[in-house]
Scaffold this active site. Structure first.
Site, PDB file in Angstrom:
ATOM      1  N   GLY A  32      43.254  -3.611  21.867  1.00 17.25           N
ATOM      2  CA  GLY A  32      42.150  -3.243  20.996  1.00 17.25           C
ATOM      3  C   GLY A  32      42.291  -3.885  19.622  1.00 17.25           C
ATOM      4  O   GLY A  32      43.346  -4.416  19.268  1.00 17.25           O
ATOM      5  N   CYS A  33      41.213  -3.835  18.859  1.00 15.88           N
ATOM      6  CA  CYS A  33      41.204  -4.505  17.555  1.00 15.88           C
ATOM      7  C   CYS A  33      42.133  -3.792  16.565  1.00 15.88           C
ATOM      8  O   CYS A  33      42.952  -4.435  15.904  1.00 15.88           O
ATOM      9  CB  CYS A  33      39.782  -4.585  17.022  1.00 15.88           C
ATOM     10  N   TYR A  34      42.006  -2.475  16.463  1.00 17.42           N
ATOM     11  CA  TYR A  34      42.916  -1.750  15.564  1.00 17.42           C
ATOM     12  C   TYR A  34      44.371  -1.917  16.007  1.00 17.42           C
ATOM     13  O   TYR A  34      45.244  -2.204  15.181  1.00 17.42           O
ATOM     14  CB  TYR A  34      42.562  -0.257  15.511  1.00 17.42           C
TER      15      TYR A  34
END
Lengths: 346, 346, 346, 346
Positions: D154-156
C-alpha cells in the site's frame, strides 16, 4: 547517431529546469553545462533534488555564464534568459559556430522597430533578426532544419498560433476581429520572488492582467500576418489562474464566408496537423483540458461552429513549460541536429 | 423593525449552505426551517460543523421538505433546488401567502417556450412566469420590492448582465457580436458526487465546457434584449478553474460609434452604479480579482478601451455563491421585506 | 458602550490585513490609523480593494509608523511587526498610556535568556517581560483584563496549547514525551517575496521545515511548563501545506495512568472549554477540518484514546490568521476594553 | 530481451491509469489488455486523452474483465481492484500460469485472521497467503524474483516501511512507541464519486481521518514485526491534504540506546539504501518534499536526531501512485521478468 553536447544558459528558472529534465533523458544529447549566477558552484542535484537520480546530476555544477567557454564545450546552447540579455550571448556563440536556441523574445520578431515598440528598448543585435527562424516546427520545419539561430516561440503565442495559422492560411476565417482569451498557470511568471506570485496571492484567485497590449502580441501578430498575407491585429487577454502549469486559449473567430462549414474546418486541420506528432485534434464531445497535456509536448485543439452566432470557437491546451517553451525548443533542436523530431519528447 | 421568519428548501447544497450562513447572522431574520431529504433529522451543527457556534445550530433540525408545513412556519421561503423541482414548491407557498425567492431557473424567463428550448421540458407552472421578477436588484429594484415571487439570477448571468445592461441601455455598445468568456470555481457545479468534480479531476486542470449553448444563455439573452430593446444573441464560453469560489468574466464589446470614449463609458457606469453598495467600479490600474470579492456580495467591474482594435473590454469578478446566488437572493429579500438593502450583507 | 480608537502598526501583512478586516466591522472600535512603510500615502481601499466597500477605506491612509503620533490618535495599538521591531514601538506607546497588543514574539516569554536562545538577539526591552500577559484568553482571561501589554500568542502555539493545557493542569497526561505534529497554510510565512513561498513552489507540495528547534517552541514549552508545574520539553514538527489558511495539529500523548479513560478526558475538556465561545469540542465521529474554522475565531478539538497503543491522540484545527493571530488579539482587546469577549468576532 | 505481454484488470482508476502510463512506455513490455466494466468498448485514447499520442491507444479497447481470456493474452496481469475482488481473479490467472501482481490488500498479509480483523471479511483465498511475496523490492528482492504472485504494498505502508525497516533490523531504534504521522494527496482515495473527495470539500482543507485503526496498519505492523523480530504495534494517523499526489510521512522514534548517534544512523541507511536506485537519502539541510518525487518511483528519506528530546525523527516523501503503487508494481515486475530493475521507471 552521433551524440551532441548541450549547454543551458539560465538553467535555474522554470523553463531552464524543464530543459534540464528533457536533455538529461534525451537519447542523443549530453548535457555538459548549466549556468546560473545565483547557484554557481552547486551541482544539479543540490539545486534540483528531483534530478538527483540521474548520474550527471552529481558531477554537473552550475557555473557563471561565459559564452567563450561554453562555445568550446557545447554544440547546442539554449538561452533561457530574459529578453535583452539573451542577444548578448547569442552573438559570440553564433560566431563560435554553436547552434543557438533562444527561449527569450530577442529573435522572434523580424522588425527591430516592433521590438522597440513592445519591449521598450533598442534591439541589441538587429543584424541577426534576418538570420533567425521562428521555432514553431509545425509551421517552419524546413527552415528550422537549416538555421543556426532558432527563436523559440512564447507560451501564449504557441497556444494561439498553432490553432490559427492553418485557418488563416486557408482563408477559412476573416483575418480581422480575432479574439484570443488565454488562461495561464503561474509558472508562466517565472521563478521570481514577487509578492504577486506568492501562493496566497494566486490560490483562490483568478485575474486578468497585462491588457490590452501584452508583449506577446508582437510575435503573435507578426506570425498571423505572414499566414494571412495581410496585416492582422488581434485582441488578446491573458488571465492568471491557480495551476502550476498549463495554458488554455479560447479563440473567437468569424468564418470567411457562409460556405465555411464543419467539413471544411475539419479537413483544414486534418491536412495541417493530421500527421503531426505533437498536435492532438480532439473529436466527438472532447474539449481541451490542460491536465491532459501536462508534462508533455502536446497541444490539444478542438473547435465548435456556433449556429446561433455564426462564429467559430477554437480552443487549445498546452503545457506552457513544454510545448509552450522547453519541449518545443528541444523539438527544434531535434530538427536542426538531424535527430528524429520526437526524440526525447515522448 | 419586525423580524421575519425564513425557511430554506434544499439547504444542504453549496447555495443552501451559503444562505444558512447569511440568514443566521441577518439582523432582521430568524431562520426557522431548513430542509434536506438526505440530512432530515440532523441538526445544522451536525451537518455543517462550521455553524456550530450559532445558538440556532443545535436546535434547528433538517426536515423533509413539506410546502404546507413550511408555509405556516415561515414568511419567506428560499428555494435552493434544481430547476423543475422548484416550481412544484413555489405554487403552494405562494398560495399560502409566502414570499418565495427561487434560486433555480424556473421563474427567470418570461417565455415558457424558451424554457423548454433550453431546459428540455415543459415549464411546470407557466402561469407564474408573468408574476415573477428577475431578482437583479441593481436593475429591478422597484419591481422586486413589490413582488412575492423573485427569480434570483444565475451566477454566470449576474457576472455578465451587471456589466452589460448599462452600456446597452445607454446605446454605447452594439447589441450584436457580444462575447462573454467566463471562468468559474468548482462550487458552481454544486455538491454533487460526480467524478468530473473530484479534487484530482479539477486541481491542476482548466477546461471549457457546455459550449456553445449553455442553459444560462436563455436568461442572459432575455435580459440583454430587454436592455437593448432589440433581440440580443451572444457568444458565451464557460470554463472550469480550480478555485472553490469565484466567477471572472471577460466581455468583448464593440462601441456603438467612434464617439464612444472613456469619458462616456465612465459616466455611464458612474451613473448606473456610482451609488450601488454592491458594485465596485475599479479605477486606475486595478483589474478584477476574484479573491477581492470572495465571501462578499460585491461585484467588481473594470474596463479598457483598446486603441489598437477599437474594442471595449469589460471584466467582472464576483463570488458565484454570494452575489452570484445566495447573497443576491438575500439582497432581494431585504428589498421585498422593507429592510435596508445591505442588511446582513456587509 | 464607549467606542475606542485602534491603530495598527504594520497593517499590510497577512495578520495586519486580517486585523483591518476585524476592526472595520467591530461594533465598539474605530480604526483610526494604519501604518506601512511600503504603502504610506495610499488609502486602505487602494492597498486592499476588498475593503473598498467600507466607508473608512477611502479616507484612511497608510502612514509611516510614528509611535508618538499614534499614541495621540489611538487608545489601543496593535503591533503586527517582526520580532525585535515590535518592542521598539511598545515602549513609547505604553509610556503614553496606550493599550498595546503585540502580535510578535517580543513579549510572549518570561525569560530574556530563552528569548536570546531562540531568537538569536538580546531582548530589546527586558524590563517589560514581567509586565506583559500571554494573550490566550481561555487561560489568562483575568490577567488580560488588567494588563496594558498583551503578547498575543503565535499560531502554532495556540493550536498546541489550548488542547494541552487542561490535560496537563489536570495531570491527565504525562508531561514528558509530548509530540506535536503541525500542518500550516502558507499565509503563516507572511506576505514576503521569497521564492520558497511562490505559488509553484507550494502548490502540489508538502514538506516539513524548521525542525527540530522551531522558534515557537520557546513559548509553547514555557506555557506548558506553567500548566504542568514542571519543565516540559516537547517534540514539534511543522509542515507547510498548500492552503492559504489553517493549522491542523495532531498531538501524541501518554495518559498519566491507566485509570485515565474517555470519561475523564471528556470531563476535563468540558470543564475547561464547555462554555468557551471559541473552542468547539467535537463529539461523535467528527474530526477537525480546517475548512470548518476558516475565517472564524474558533478552534476545533477532538481526541481519541487508542486501545492498541494506550496513547491519547488529540487534534486541533484553527485559522492561523484568526484564532492563531488577529482574531485572538481582538478577543484580548475585547477583554481589556471591557467589551463583550465575542464582540466583532461572531 | 524478450518482450512480455501485460494486462491490467481495473485500468480506469488512478493506480490503473498510472500503470497504463508506465507500461505503454516500458521498453520490454507490451500492454495487450485493459479492463473496466464502466468503459468496456472504448479505446484507451477515448477514456484517457492524455495517452492518445501512443500508437496502442487507438487500437487497445477496454474490455469486461475475463480471467480465462486474459490468461491467454498476457504473461503478466496486474490487478488494480478493490480488496476482496482481486483474489477472485488471482486464482484462475495463477492456475493458467500467469504472473500476477496484485495492487490490492488481498495477498499482503500472512495471516487470514489479521485480514479478517482489518478488512471485515473472510479471506477469499487463504491457501495463497503462503505463496505470495510482499512486493517491496528493496527488502524482498530475491523472493520477488522467484514468485508468481506479488502483493504490491500500500501507499502508506511503503512510506513507513522503507524508512523503518533498516533501523529496526539493525536494532538502532526501539520497536515500541513508534509513531507514523502521514499526509496524503487526494488520489489516494481513488477515482470514486463521493462528496468527501469533491474539489470544494478538499481544497482549502486539511483533516485527519481513519484513526486510530486504519486498515494499512495490518501490513505495516506485520512487516515491522518481521524486521524487528518481535511484535510491533505502531501509532498511525493519516491526514488528507489538498494535493493530487504525494505522501509525506513523519516518523517519531526512540533510539535503542544512547550510543546510537548520527554516524550509526547514517551508516545504517547508507548500507541499506546507498545503492538503491529508487531511494534518495537526503543530506545537508535538505528535507523531503513531495514535489521532488511526483511522477517518479523515488522515495526521499531524511532524518534528524533531536538533542533536546533524544528522539530520532525520520521523514519520507513519495508519489503515492508511483512508488506507493504502480511504479513499485512495475519494479517488482521487472525483477520477476528478469528485466533491469529500473526499466521503464527512469
Amino acid at each position: 547517431m552521433n551524440t551532441k553536447r548541450a549547454a543551458i544558459i539560465g538553467a535555474s528558472g522554470y523553463s531552464g529546469e524543464e530543459l534540464v529534465r528533457l536533455l538529461l533523458s534525451h537519447p542523443h544529447m549530453e548535457l555538459v553545462a548549466v549556468t546560473s549566477r545565483q547557484y554557481a558552484g552547486q551541482t544539479l542535484a543540490q539545486v534540483f533534488p528531483k534530478f538527483a537520480g540521474h548520474p550527471r546530476s552529481k558531477t554537473l555544477h552550475f557555473t557563471e555564464p561565459n559564452a567563450e567557454l561554453l562555445a568550446k564545450q557545447a554544440d547546442v546552447v539554449f538561452l533561457a534568459l530574459p529578453h535583452g540579455v539573451a542577444a548578448e550571448f547569442a552573438v559570440p556563440l553564433l560566431n563560435a559556430g554553436c547552434i543557438v536556441i533562444d527561449l527569450s523574445a530577442d529573435f522572434r520578431l523580424r522588425s527591430a522597430a516592433v521590438y522597440k515598440e513592445f519591449y521598450g528598448q533598442d534591439h541589441p543585435a538587429p543584424e541577426l533578426l534576418g538570420k533567425s527562424v521562428y521555432g514553431l516546427p509545425e509551421i517552419y520545419r524546413d527552415e528550422i532544419k537549416k538555421s543556426l539561430l532558432i527563436a523559440s516561440p512564447g507560451c501564449y503565442p504557441t497556444s494561439i498560433l498553432l490553432p490559427l495559422i492553418p485557418l488563416l492560411a486557408a482563408k477559412l476565417i476573416k483575418p480581422d476581429g480575432i479574439i484570443a482569451d488565454s488562461l495561464s498557470g503561474v509558472s508562466g511568471a517565472g521563478r521570481k520572488a514577487e509578492v504577486d506570485y506568492l501562493f496566497c496571492e494566486c490560490n483562490e484567485s483568478v485575474r486578468p492582467y497585462g491588457l490590452p497590449k501584452h508583449r506577446h502580441l508582437s510575435e503573435i501578430e507578426e506570425q498571423l500576418s505572414f499566414a494571412a498575407e495581410t496585416k492582422v491585429t488581434i485582441q488578446f487577454t491573458p488571465h492568471l489562474i491557480p495551476v502550476n502549469r498549463g495554458i488554455l486559449t479560447t479563440l473567437y473567430l468569424a468564418p470567411a464566408e457562409k460556405s465555411v462549414d464543419a467539413k471544411k474546418i475539419s479537413a483544414c486541420y486534418r491536412k495541417a496537423y493530421g500527421n503531426e506528432p505533437f498536435v492532438r485534434l480532439l473529436d466527438g464531445k472532447n474539449l481541451p483540458d490542460t491536465k491532459n497535456v501536462t508534462g508533455t509536448n502536446v497541444i490539444e485543439i478542438a473547435w465548435r461552429l456556433d449556429p446561433r452566432t455564426g462564429r467559430l470557437i477554437v480552443m487549445s491546451a498546452e503545457d506552457n513549460l513544454v510545448k509552450g517553451a522547453s519541449g518545443q525548443a528541444v523539438q527544434s533542436m531535434n530538427l536542426v541536429c538531424g535527430f528524429p523530431e520526437t526524440a526525447g519528447l515522448i
